[in-house]
Design a protein around this motif. Structure first.
Motif, PDB file in Angstrom:
ATOM      1  N   ALA A  33       0.772  -1.161  -0.180  1.00  0.00           N
ATOM      2  CA  ALA A  33      -0.046  -0.012  -0.084  1.00  0.00           C
ATOM      3  C   ALA A  33       0.847   1.310   0.062  1.00  0.00           C
ATOM      4  O   ALA A  33       0.643   2.250  -0.862  1.00  0.00           O
ATOM      5  N   LEU A  34       1.940   1.343   0.923  1.00  0.00           N
ATOM      6  CA  LEU A  34       2.918   2.404   0.920  1.00  0.00           C
ATOM      7  C   LEU A  34       3.363   2.551  -0.469  1.00  0.00           C
ATOM      8  O   LEU A  34       3.610   3.831  -0.771  1.00  0.00           O
ATOM      9  N   ALA A  35       3.895   1.602  -1.086  1.00  0.00           N
ATOM     10  CA  ALA A  35       4.595   1.789  -2.193  1.00  0.00           C
ATOM     11  C   ALA A  35       3.736   2.418  -3.421  1.00  0.00           C
ATOM     12  O   ALA A  35       4.107   2.974  -4.236  1.00  0.00           O
ATOM     13  N   GLY A  36       2.456   2.094  -3.352  1.00  0.00           N
ATOM     14  CA  GLY A  36       1.518   2.638  -4.185  1.00  0.00           C
ATOM     15  C   GLY A  36       1.054   4.112  -3.829  1.00  0.00           C
ATOM     16  O   GLY A  36       0.137   4.435  -4.351  1.00  0.00           O
ATOM     17  N   GLY A  37       1.614   4.723  -2.793  1.00  0.00           N
ATOM     18  CA  GLY A  37       1.110   5.591  -2.091  1.00  0.00           C
ATOM     19  C   GLY A  37      -0.127   5.819  -1.557  1.00  0.00           C
ATOM     20  O   GLY A  37      -0.861   6.951  -1.592  1.00  0.00           O
ATOM     21  N   GLU A  38      -0.751   4.685  -0.931  1.00  0.00           N
ATOM     22  CA  GLU A  38      -1.845   4.639  -0.298  1.00  0.00           C
ATOM     23  C   GLU A  38      -2.007   4.321   1.418  1.00  0.00           C
ATOM     24  O   GLU A  38      -0.548   3.839   1.635  1.00  0.00           O
ATOM     25  N   ASP A  39      -3.010   4.528   2.035  1.00  0.00           N
ATOM     26  CA  ASP A  39      -2.916   4.282   3.163  1.00  0.00           C
ATOM     27  C   ASP A  39      -3.061   2.743   3.379  1.00  0.00           C
ATOM     28  O   ASP A  39      -3.898   2.025   2.701  1.00  0.00           O
ATOM     29  N   TRP A  40      -2.419   2.173   4.456  1.00  0.00           N
ATOM     30  CA  TRP A  40      -2.975   0.701   4.610  1.00  0.00           C
ATOM     31  C   TRP A  40      -4.021   0.723   5.608  1.00  0.00           C
ATOM     32  O   TRP A  40      -3.884   1.244   6.792  1.00  0.00           O
ATOM     33  N   VAL A  41      -4.816  -0.218   5.361  1.00  0.00           N
ATOM     34  CA  VAL A  41      -5.927  -0.359   6.192  1.00  0.00           C
ATOM     35  C   VAL A  41      -5.996  -1.994   6.287  1.00  0.00           C
ATOM     36  O   VAL A  41      -6.324  -2.701   5.622  1.00  0.00           O
ATOM     37  N   PRO A  42      -5.405  -2.427   7.718  1.00  0.00           N
ATOM     38  CA  PRO A  42      -5.279  -3.958   7.684  1.00  0.00           C
ATOM     39  C   PRO A  42      -6.532  -4.587   7.663  1.00  0.00           C
ATOM     40  O   PRO A  42      -7.871  -4.034   7.835  1.00  0.00           O
ATOM     41  N   SER A  43      -6.528  -5.818   7.275  1.00  0.00           N
ATOM     42  CA  SER A  43      -7.850  -6.445   6.962  1.00  0.00           C
ATOM     43  C   SER A  43      -8.626  -6.803   8.193  1.00  0.00           C
ATOM     44  O   SER A  43      -9.839  -6.887   7.858  1.00  0.00           O
ATOM     45  N   TRP A  44      -8.229  -6.575   9.404  1.00  0.00           N
ATOM     46  CA  TRP A  44      -9.035  -6.763  10.539  1.00  0.00           C
ATOM     47  C   TRP A  44     -10.128  -5.659  10.720  1.00  0.00           C
ATOM     48  O   TRP A  44     -11.092  -5.792  11.368  1.00  0.00           O
ATOM     49  N   ARG A  45      -9.833  -4.535   9.790  1.00  0.00           N
ATOM     50  CA  ARG A  45     -10.571  -3.551   9.979  1.00  0.00           C
ATOM     51  C   ARG A  45     -11.130  -2.952   8.549  1.00  0.00           C
ATOM     52  O   ARG A  45     -11.433  -1.524   8.345  1.00  0.00           O
ATOM     53  N   ASN A  46     -10.879  -3.893   7.629  1.00  0.00           N
ATOM     54  CA  ASN A  46     -11.113  -3.389   6.136  1.00  0.00           C
ATOM     55  C   ASN A  46     -12.193  -4.239   5.567  1.00  0.00           C
ATOM     56  O   ASN A  46     -12.294  -5.243   5.310  1.00  0.00           O
ATOM     57  N   GLY A  47     -13.415  -3.132   5.669  1.00  0.00           N
ATOM     58  CA  GLY A  47     -14.759  -3.633   5.053  1.00  0.00           C
ATOM     59  C   GLY A  47     -14.779  -4.346   3.722  1.00  0.00           C
ATOM     60  O   GLY A  47     -15.122  -5.448   3.631  1.00  0.00           O
ATOM     61  N   PRO A  48     -14.122  -3.568   2.819  1.00  0.00           N
ATOM     62  CA  PRO A  48     -14.103  -4.118   1.535  1.00  0.00           C
ATOM     63  C   PRO A  48     -13.490  -5.581   1.217  1.00  0.00           C
ATOM     64  O   PRO A  48     -14.011  -6.495   0.569  1.00  0.00           O
ATOM     65  N   VAL A  49     -12.425  -5.685   1.870  1.00  0.00           N
ATOM     66  CA  VAL A  49     -11.549  -7.105   2.002  1.00  0.00           C
ATOM     67  C   VAL A  49     -12.619  -8.017   2.765  1.00  0.00           C
ATOM     68  O   VAL A  49     -12.679  -8.977   2.000  1.00  0.00           O
ATOM     69  N   GLN A  50     -13.206  -7.846   3.859  1.00  0.00           N
ATOM     70  CA  GLN A  50     -13.702  -8.707   4.484  1.00  0.00           C
ATOM     71  C   GLN A  50     -15.095  -9.024   3.767  1.00  0.00           C
ATOM     72  O   GLN A  50     -15.521 -10.214   3.528  1.00  0.00           O
ATOM     73  N   ALA A  51     -15.637  -7.995   2.926  1.00  0.00           N
ATOM     74  CA  ALA A  51     -16.940  -8.191   2.020  1.00  0.00           C
ATOM     75  C   ALA A  51     -16.317  -9.303   0.926  1.00  0.00           C
ATOM     76  O   ALA A  51     -16.998 -10.290   0.580  1.00  0.00           O
TER      77      ALA A  51
END
Length: 257
Positions: free
Chosen positions: A169-187
């Motif tokens: 995520a950092l390499a792409g200039g994005e914030d890291w949202v861990p999967s334990w609180r990442n709604g789209p990933v969990q969906a």
């Protein structure tokens, strides 16, 4: 001899050139230190807070004082195995790329970029390298390109592996949202596991030894053989390499119902 002198001259120019960190004394950032020392925090929150502190600071990478030569890819020093990235030419005028020549082998067989919180931590690891402060973004970009998309923090002392999705995520200039609180990933996990025959429910929690714990409720009407067959398919779903950029590690917990 001429090649060694030329390599030394290149690294001296690199270290002498103006950088955003020209006044950096190599000390650890107090915010990073505070995050590292909050060991009473649950693992998932600890890594989340530490990552936020690291990316708001700078990291230090090691640069060899001279060209790395010889047939062996391994330096026999205390701590994790050190490996040389194949095809890497030392002293590229990019400290992060040069640091990739000192990539660290992790116990699970993966290769990580060594990053440090301070020059002191680096000296505890090796005395024959020079500390160069760089932007975390650049360190992440090189880790993604030259290693297994991983950082290891303070090898030789902490040996702390930092999550692949965070580095990506950092390499792409994005914030890291861990999967334990990442709604789209969990969906997406729910969609894939919910399509498995016998799965009647999916829930999530932060993992204890992994980033994410996935609870899977399995219909037990078919007996233990049926539960085992459903669980096997669920495991196949979750070991798909496509999850690698989104979920670092997973604990799969079946709940027969």
């Amino acid at each position: 001899m001429a090649a060694a002198l030329a390599a030394r001259a290149r690294i001296e120019r690199l270290l002498a050139s103006p950088t955003p960190f020209s006044g950096d004394d190599g000390s650890a950032d107090p915010f990073v230190t505070a995050a590292l020392e909050s060991t009473g925090t649950p693992r998932h929150e600890y890594l989340d807070n530490l990552w936020a502190a690291l990316t708001a600071s700078r990291v230090i990478v090691p640069v060899a004082a001279h060209a790395l030569t010889g047939a062996s890819n391994t330096a026999h020093v205390p701590g994790p195995v050190l490996t040389r990235a194949p095809g890497h030419e030392p002293h590229t005028q990019d400290a992060a790329q040069d640091a990739a020549a000192l990539a660290v082998g992790l116990p699970d067989g993966h290769i990580a970029l060594p990053v440090f919180t301070s020059a002191e931590a680096m000296r505890a690891w090796r005395q024959d390298v020079r500390p160069v402060p760089i932007e975390p973004l650049r360190a992440a970009q090189v880790a993604v390109a030259k290693t297994d998309q991983l950082w290891v923090l303070d090898p030789g002392t902490r040996d702390l592996r930092l999550p692949r999705p965070a580095v990506v995520a950092l390499a792409g200039g994005e914030d890291w949202v861990p999967s334990w609180r990442n709604g789209p990933v969990q969906a997406e996990v729910v969609a894939q596991l919910g399509a498995v025959e016998g799965v009647t429910g999916v829930a999530f929690a932060p993992g204890e030894g992994a980033e994410l714990r996935v609870f899977v409720r399995i219909d037990a009407c078919g007996g233990m053989a049926g539960v085992a067959a459903t669980l096997e398919v669920c495991q196949m779903v979750m070991v798909n390499p496509a999850w690698g950029d989104l979920i670092d590690t997973v604990e799969l917990c079946p709940l027969p119902a």
